[in-house]
Structure formats: C-alpha cells, structure tokens
Design a protein around this motif. Structure first.
Motif, PDB file in Angstrom:
ATOM      1  N   THR A  42       0.841  -1.201   0.000  1.00 12.93           N
ATOM      2  CA  THR A  42       0.000   0.000   0.000  1.00 12.93           C
ATOM      3  C   THR A  42       0.875   1.250   0.000  1.00 12.93           C
ATOM      4  N   VAL A  44       0.695   5.629  -0.025  1.00 15.33           N
ATOM      5  CA  VAL A  44      -0.088   6.866   0.026  1.00 15.33           C
ATOM      6  C   VAL A  44       0.855   8.026  -0.290  1.00 15.33           C
ATOM      7  N   SER A  45       0.371   8.964  -1.085  1.00 16.07           N
ATOM      8  CA  SER A  45       1.163  10.139  -1.435  1.00 16.07           C
ATOM      9  C   SER A  45       0.404  11.385  -1.026  1.00 16.07           C
ATOM     10  N   ALA A  69      -2.487   2.154  -4.447  1.00 18.66           N
ATOM     11  CA  ALA A  69      -2.026   3.474  -3.985  1.00 18.66           C
ATOM     12  C   ALA A  69      -3.161   4.480  -3.957  1.00 18.66           C
ATOM     13  N   THR A  70      -3.015   5.441  -3.032  1.00 23.08           N
ATOM     14  CA  THR A  70      -3.931   6.571  -2.971  1.00 23.08           C
ATOM     15  C   THR A  70      -3.108   7.844  -3.052  1.00 23.08           C
ATOM     16  N   TYR A 106      -7.017  10.526   5.030  1.00 25.11           N
ATOM     17  CA  TYR A 106      -6.269   9.293   4.787  1.00 25.11           C
ATOM     18  C   TYR A 106      -7.072   8.041   5.125  1.00 25.11           C
ATOM     19  N   ALA A 109      -6.988   4.710   3.219  1.00 21.82           N
ATOM     20  CA  ALA A 109      -5.780   4.739   2.383  1.00 21.82           C
ATOM     21  C   ALA A 109      -4.558   4.244   3.150  1.00 21.82           C
ATOM     22  N   VAL A 110      -4.659   4.209   4.471  1.00 23.02           N
ATOM     23  CA  VAL A 110      -3.541   3.806   5.325  1.00 23.02           C
ATOM     24  C   VAL A 110      -4.037   2.709   6.281  1.00 23.02           C
ATOM     25  N   ALA A 112       0.007   2.556   5.344  1.00 25.28           N
ATOM     26  CA  ALA A 112       0.712   2.405   4.079  1.00 25.28           C
ATOM     27  C   ALA A 112       2.117   1.850   4.313  1.00 25.28           C
ATOM     28  N   VAL A 115       5.063   5.851   2.234  1.00 26.71           N
ATOM     29  CA  VAL A 115       4.418   7.159   2.360  1.00 26.71           C
ATOM     30  C   VAL A 115       5.286   8.177   1.621  1.00 26.71           C
TER      31      VAL A 115
END
Ligand SMILES: C[S@@+](CC[C@H](N)C(=O)[O-])C[C@H]1O[C@@H](n2cnc3c(N)ncnc32)[C@H](O)[C@@H]1O
Length: 207
Positions: A42, A44-45, A69-70, A106, A109-110, A112, A115
């Motif tokens: 996973t 996340v950005s 990914a998010t 988030y 999305a997490v 993650a 990151v």
C-alpha cells in the motif's frame, strides 16, 4: 497564489532540478519495491500533484499489480491528470481530491507501506513540518518507508527534520543534498511501532 497545475511544467525538461529530484524519489521507490517481496503493498502520497513519481515507476514495473495506492491532492486538475494516467496504465491508483493536511483524508488509504511526502515540507510552516513528521507513524504500516523532500534554502530546516524523524521512531536510510541545487530527498524507515490514524485533526496548511 501558486498555480499548482503549471507548477509541473519543469518536469518537461529532464535536466531541471525538479526532474532530477523526481528521479531520486523514483530511485527510492524502485529500491523499496525491490526490497519488499509482498504481493500486496500500500502506498499513500500526500500532496501528490499529478502523481508523476509513483506512476512513472509503476509504468515500468511488471509487478505493478502488487501496489494499491492513494494519491491525495487538492487541485482537481492535477487529480484528473493522475487519474487518467492511472487508468491508461491499468494500475490500482486512486487519485483523491482532498486536503492532505487533514488526517481524516487518509481514511481507507492507510496504513501504508510507503508514504510519499514530496513537495510538502517546503510549502508549510516549520511547526507544521514538526507536527507532520511526529504524526507520520499514524499513516504507516510496520516497517514502512517514508520518502520526503525539502528545499535547503536558508534557513535550512533539514537538520531539524532529520532529528524529528529520529524522535518519531524512524531510522534514516538515505539523505541526498546535492551541492548544485537546493532540493533535498530523505528516506526514513519506521523502526518504532505504528500508531492509530484516529483521532482526526490537522497536520498542516499550505502557506
Ligand atoms: C510542490 S507540489 C508537489 C507535487 C508532487 N508531490 C510532486 O512532487 O510532483 C504540491 C502539491 O500539493 C497540492 N496541495 C496544496 N495544498 C494541498 C492540500 N492541503 N492537500 C492536498 N494537496 C495540496 C498542490 O495542488 C500541488 O499539486
């Protein structure tokens, strides 16, 4: 007010500092993928812009299907570009139009495994940087990697940022500060336990 869509224009020049910075970030995304054998990872950005760093790597990876990914980005034009590129590549990347300064953005999305905080710490106040670094374990899965950037334009905050990462339970695995440019790319791995995302709250606001 900066136009965050136009901000991406220097990426058209492979020799621009922004392109150089992205290639360093991408090198560490590749290293992270190579180090992690899991079939599901996973990412996340935060303040992902058009997501060029991650999407550029996934475009070249036969194992891109391992990644979900998010991208959290405020400008709907950048969200649309990222979403279109993700669809073109057929990768599991959601571009979410939301405020990355809010922990509640988030949700789902997490935690993650990777990151990305690229282009964030140079656009927020020092206290917001400190608060964000301290909160990063709340976005992380065990052993997660954080890739971050920050200008070293005076006064250089990167020594303080590195100390804040250590205080938050991270171990530094890379730090790039090329002499001919002001950008910095740092990579940290969470060696302490992650923390829960709740309670909600604000980490930063763009200045
Ligand atoms: C310096 S750019 C970095 C973009 C990308 N991470 C990169 O390195 O190419 C900052 C981005 O943050 C976005 N942004 C600004 N405030 C934001 C917020 N509160 N939440 C999410 N994105 C935000 C801007 O629209 C812009 O695309």
């Amino acid at each position: 007010m900066k136009d965050w869509y136009d901000w991406h224009q220097p990426y058209a020049d492979p020799a621009s500092p922004l392109s150089r910075r992205m290639r360093l970030v991408q090198r560490h995304i590749v290293d992270w993928l190579d180090e992690r054998p899991e079939l599901e990872l996973t990412v996340v950005s935060a303040c992902a812009g058009q997501g060029r760093d991650l999407l550029g790597v996934l475009a070249e990876r036969p194992d891109a299907a391992r990644v979900r990914a998010t991208l959290i980005e405020y400008d709907p034009r950048n969200v649309a570009v990222a979403q279109a590129e993700a669809a073109r590549l057929g990768v599991a990347v959601e571009a979410r139009c939301a405020d990355a300064g809010l922990l509640e953005s988030y949700a789902d999305a997490v935690p993650a495994d990777l990151v990305l905080f690229a282009g964030v710490f140079g656009n927020i106040g020092d206290e917001d940087v400190r608060r964000s670094v301290a909160a990063l374990p709340r976005l992380c899965a065990p052993g997660a990697t954080v890739i971050w950037t920050r200008t070293r334009r005076a006064p250089d905050l990167t020594p303080a940022i590195r100390a804040w990462f250590a205080e938050a339970g991270f171990t530094e695995t890379a730090f790039h500060a090329p002499e001919d440019v002001v950008f910095t790319v740092g990579v940290h791995r969470l060696t302490a336990d992650p923390r829960p995302l709740d309670p909600p709250g604000r980490l930063f606001s763009f200045t």
